[in-house]
Scaffold this motif. Sequence first.
Motif, PDB file in Angstrom:
ATOM      1  N   TRP A 123      52.268  39.130  35.449  1.00 47.20           N
ATOM      2  CA  TRP A 123      53.380  40.067  35.305  1.00 47.20           C
ATOM      3  C   TRP A 123      54.051  40.172  36.665  1.00 47.20           C
ATOM      4  CZ3 TRP A 123      53.045  44.613  31.469  1.00 47.20           C
ATOM      5  CH2 TRP A 123      54.269  45.280  31.386  1.00 47.20           C
ATOM      6  N   VAL A 124      55.299  39.683  36.766  1.00 43.75           N
ATOM      7  CA  VAL A 124      56.020  39.671  38.033  1.00 43.75           C
ATOM      8  C   VAL A 124      57.117  40.732  37.999  1.00 43.75           C
ATOM      9  CG1 VAL A 124      57.309  38.273  39.695  1.00 43.75           C
ATOM     10  CG2 VAL A 124      55.588  37.186  38.218  1.00 43.75           C
ATOM     11  N   SER A 125      57.074  41.628  38.979  1.00 42.11           N
ATOM     12  CA  SER A 125      58.055  42.705  39.089  1.00 42.11           C
ATOM     13  C   SER A 125      58.925  42.506  40.319  1.00 42.11           C
ATOM     14  CB  SER A 125      57.340  44.058  39.171  1.00 42.11           C
ATOM     15  OG  SER A 125      56.573  44.289  38.004  1.00 42.11           O
ATOM     16  N   ASN A 126      60.119  43.085  40.284  1.00 39.13           N
ATOM     17  CA  ASN A 126      61.087  42.899  41.354  1.00 39.13           C
ATOM     18  C   ASN A 126      60.839  43.754  42.590  1.00 39.13           C
ATOM     19  OD1 ASN A 126      62.392  41.088  39.701  1.00 39.13           O
ATOM     20  ND2 ASN A 126      63.974  42.528  39.070  1.00 39.13           N
ATOM     21  N   THR A 127      60.070  44.809  42.466  1.00 38.94           N
ATOM     22  CA  THR A 127      59.803  45.679  43.613  1.00 38.94           C
ATOM     23  C   THR A 127      58.314  45.988  43.681  1.00 38.94           C
ATOM     24  OG1 THR A 127      60.103  47.756  42.396  1.00 38.94           O
ATOM     25  CG2 THR A 127      62.093  46.784  43.410  1.00 38.94           C
ATOM     26  N   VAL A 128      57.852  46.287  44.858  1.00 37.93           N
ATOM     27  CA  VAL A 128      56.443  46.651  45.029  1.00 37.93           C
ATOM     28  C   VAL A 128      56.131  47.906  44.221  1.00 37.93           C
ATOM     29  CG1 VAL A 128      54.706  47.385  46.712  1.00 37.93           C
ATOM     30  CG2 VAL A 128      56.249  45.494  47.257  1.00 37.93           C
ATOM     31  N   ARG A 129      57.046  48.860  44.193  1.00 46.37           N
ATOM     32  CA  ARG A 129      56.841  50.089  43.411  1.00 46.37           C
ATOM     33  C   ARG A 129      56.583  49.749  41.940  1.00 46.37           C
ATOM     34  NH1 ARG A 129      54.767  54.196  44.596  1.00 46.37           N
ATOM     35  NH2 ARG A 129      53.542  53.606  42.840  1.00 46.37           N
ATOM     36  N   ARG A 130      57.361  48.803  41.389  1.00 47.60           N
ATOM     37  CA  ARG A 130      57.164  48.424  39.980  1.00 47.60           C
ATOM     38  C   ARG A 130      55.848  47.674  39.780  1.00 47.60           C
ATOM     39  NH1 ARG A 130      60.511  48.627  35.914  1.00 47.60           N
ATOM     40  NH2 ARG A 130      60.180  46.505  35.180  1.00 47.60           N
ATOM     41  N   ASP A 169      53.317  50.487  39.691  1.00 51.00           N
ATOM     42  CA  ASP A 169      53.463  51.246  38.441  1.00 51.00           C
ATOM     43  C   ASP A 169      52.922  50.460  37.246  1.00 51.00           C
ATOM     44  OD1 ASP A 169      54.629  53.319  39.856  1.00 51.00           O
ATOM     45  OD2 ASP A 169      56.689  52.850  39.210  1.00 51.00           O
ATOM     46  N   THR A 170      53.198  49.164  37.216  1.00 48.51           N
ATOM     47  CA  THR A 170      52.701  48.326  36.124  1.00 48.51           C
ATOM     48  C   THR A 170      51.180  48.274  36.136  1.00 48.51           C
ATOM     49  OG1 THR A 170      54.706  46.988  36.122  1.00 48.51           O
ATOM     50  CG2 THR A 170      52.747  45.996  35.153  1.00 48.51           C
ATOM     51  N   ALA A 171      50.602  48.053  37.293  1.00 46.41           N
ATOM     52  CA  ALA A 171      49.134  48.013  37.400  1.00 46.41           C
ATOM     53  C   ALA A 171      48.531  49.352  36.976  1.00 46.41           C
ATOM     54  CB  ALA A 171      48.721  47.654  38.821  1.00 46.41           C
ATOM     55  N   ASP A 172      49.188  50.446  37.329  1.00 47.02           N
ATOM     56  CA  ASP A 172      48.694  51.772  36.948  1.00 47.02           C
ATOM     57  C   ASP A 172      48.726  51.997  35.436  1.00 47.02           C
ATOM     58  OD1 ASP A 172      48.214  52.395  39.601  1.00 47.02           O
ATOM     59  OD2 ASP A 172      50.002  53.674  39.826  1.00 47.02           O
ATOM     60  N   ARG A 173      49.599  51.273  34.732  1.00 51.33           N
ATOM     61  CA  ARG A 173      49.672  51.396  33.264  1.00 51.33           C
ATOM     62  C   ARG A 173      48.569  50.592  32.568  1.00 51.33           C
ATOM     63  NH1 ARG A 173      55.500  49.475  31.974  1.00 51.33           N
ATOM     64  NH2 ARG A 173      54.804  49.734  29.836  1.00 51.33           N
ATOM     65  N   LEU A 174      47.851  49.761  33.319  1.00 49.59           N
ATOM     66  CA  LEU A 174      46.842  48.875  32.745  1.00 49.59           C
ATOM     67  C   LEU A 174      45.462  49.073  33.378  1.00 49.59           C
ATOM     68  CD1 LEU A 174      49.080  45.686  32.963  1.00 49.59           C
ATOM     69  CD2 LEU A 174      48.712  47.079  30.920  1.00 49.59           C
ATOM     70  N   PRO A 175      45.034  50.293  33.635  1.00 48.75           N
ATOM     71  CA  PRO A 175      43.796  50.477  34.411  1.00 48.75           C
ATOM     72  C   PRO A 175      42.557  49.885  33.746  1.00 48.75           C
ATOM     73  CG  PRO A 175      44.431  52.539  33.362  1.00 48.75           C
ATOM     74  CD  PRO A 175      45.568  51.564  33.154  1.00 48.75           C
ATOM     75  N   ARG A 186      37.318  33.993  31.922  1.00 52.76           N
ATOM     76  CA  ARG A 186      37.505  35.445  31.864  1.00 52.76           C
ATOM     77  C   ARG A 186      38.988  35.793  31.764  1.00 52.76           C
ATOM     78  NH1 ARG A 186      34.032  38.313  36.304  1.00 52.76           N
ATOM     79  NH2 ARG A 186      34.152  39.951  34.758  1.00 52.76           N
ATOM     80  N   PRO A 187      39.337  36.709  30.867  1.00 50.62           N
ATOM     81  CA  PRO A 187      40.735  37.148  30.789  1.00 50.62           C
ATOM     82  C   PRO A 187      41.123  37.865  32.082  1.00 50.62           C
ATOM     83  CG  PRO A 187      39.367  38.352  29.203  1.00 50.62           C
ATOM     84  CD  PRO A 187      38.484  37.373  29.904  1.00 50.62           C
ATOM     85  N   VAL A 188      42.396  37.805  32.416  1.00 56.69           N
ATOM     86  CA  VAL A 188      42.857  38.437  33.651  1.00 56.69           C
ATOM     87  C   VAL A 188      44.323  38.834  33.520  1.00 56.69           C
ATOM     88  CG1 VAL A 188      43.522  36.258  34.752  1.00 56.69           C
ATOM     89  CG2 VAL A 188      42.940  38.220  36.173  1.00 56.69           C
ATOM     90  N   VAL A 189      44.669  39.924  34.210  1.00 55.75           N
ATOM     91  CA  VAL A 189      46.064  40.335  34.374  1.00 55.75           C
ATOM     92  C   VAL A 189      46.330  40.382  35.873  1.00 55.75           C
ATOM     93  CG1 VAL A 189      47.776  42.163  34.074  1.00 55.75           C
ATOM     94  CG2 VAL A 189      46.075  41.762  32.293  1.00 55.75           C
ATOM     95  N   ALA A 190      47.386  39.708  36.308  1.00 54.60           N
ATOM     96  CA  ALA A 190      47.805  39.773  37.705  1.00 54.60           C
ATOM     97  C   ALA A 190      49.188  40.414  37.745  1.00 54.60           C
ATOM     98  CB  ALA A 190      47.849  38.382  38.323  1.00 54.60           C
ATOM     99  N   CYS A 191      49.307  41.489  38.507  1.00 54.43           N
ATOM    100  CA  CYS A 191      50.579  42.177  38.697  1.00 54.43           C
ATOM    101  C   CYS A 191      51.070  41.836  40.098  1.00 54.43           C
ATOM    102  CB  CYS A 191      50.406  43.685  38.541  1.00 54.43           C
ATOM    103  SG  CYS A 191      49.832  44.182  36.909  1.00 54.43           S
ATOM    104  N   CYS A 192      52.182  41.133  40.175  1.00 55.78           N
ATOM    105  CA  CYS A 192      52.656  40.594  41.452  1.00 55.78           C
ATOM    106  C   CYS A 192      54.136  40.888  41.672  1.00 55.78           C
ATOM    107  CB  CYS A 192      52.460  39.080  41.479  1.00 55.78           C
ATOM    108  SG  CYS A 192      50.761  38.543  41.219  1.00 55.78           S
ATOM    109  N   SER A 193      54.542  40.787  42.934  1.00 56.94           N
ATOM    110  CA  SER A 193      55.955  40.867  43.289  1.00 56.94           C
ATOM    111  C   SER A 193      56.502  39.446  43.368  1.00 56.94           C
ATOM    112  CB  SER A 193      56.124  41.602  44.623  1.00 56.94           C
ATOM    113  OG  SER A 193      55.561  40.826  45.669  1.00 56.94           O
TER     114      SER A 193
END
Length: 173
Positions: A18-25, A28-34, A67-74
């Motif tokens: 999951w690639v977001s345009n800002t560090v804040r996003r 926020d995205t990672a916080d939605r997937l704890p 193993r399944p994984v989610v990576a939240c990146c800028s």
Amino acid sequence: DSVGRVRDEIAAGGKVLWVSNTVRRVIDTADRLPEMNPKVYHTRFKYGARVDRHREVVGAFERGSRRPVVACCSQVAEMSLDLNGCTLLLTDLCPVPALIQRLGRLNRDAVQGSPARPFIVVEPKKSAPYRDEELAEAREWLKGLSGRENLSQRDLVEQWAKTDRSEAPETIA
């Protein structure tokens, strides 16, 4: 709903970028997937921590890892991550060159005849750090790709040539 799609992909054993345009996003995205313990990687980490995060994210996507994984990146994911096995890409809408780079993370381990893997483009509430015109061009580009199956890198570039509004650089003699 994007978060629901990620949960379904992880439940099926997938690997999500999951690639977001800002560090804040990103945060926020990672916080939605704890419950998924996402790997977080962005440009505000100090150099040593960035090296560690980079290694951690790439390692989670290695060929042998089941193993399944989610990576939240800028945007750090656009050119520096050599990921194998990414099964789903979610990305904020961004300029076409960045979208092409982000899509390049998705099928790095594909072989002839492999089906194209899915991607979802998320419309951010604010255009920052990009200009509204850049995002409008990206929307037009995406419309030109809709309904086409098994897109190749060549398809992406050819569609960009049709929608690119930038001026050609001057030739230096």
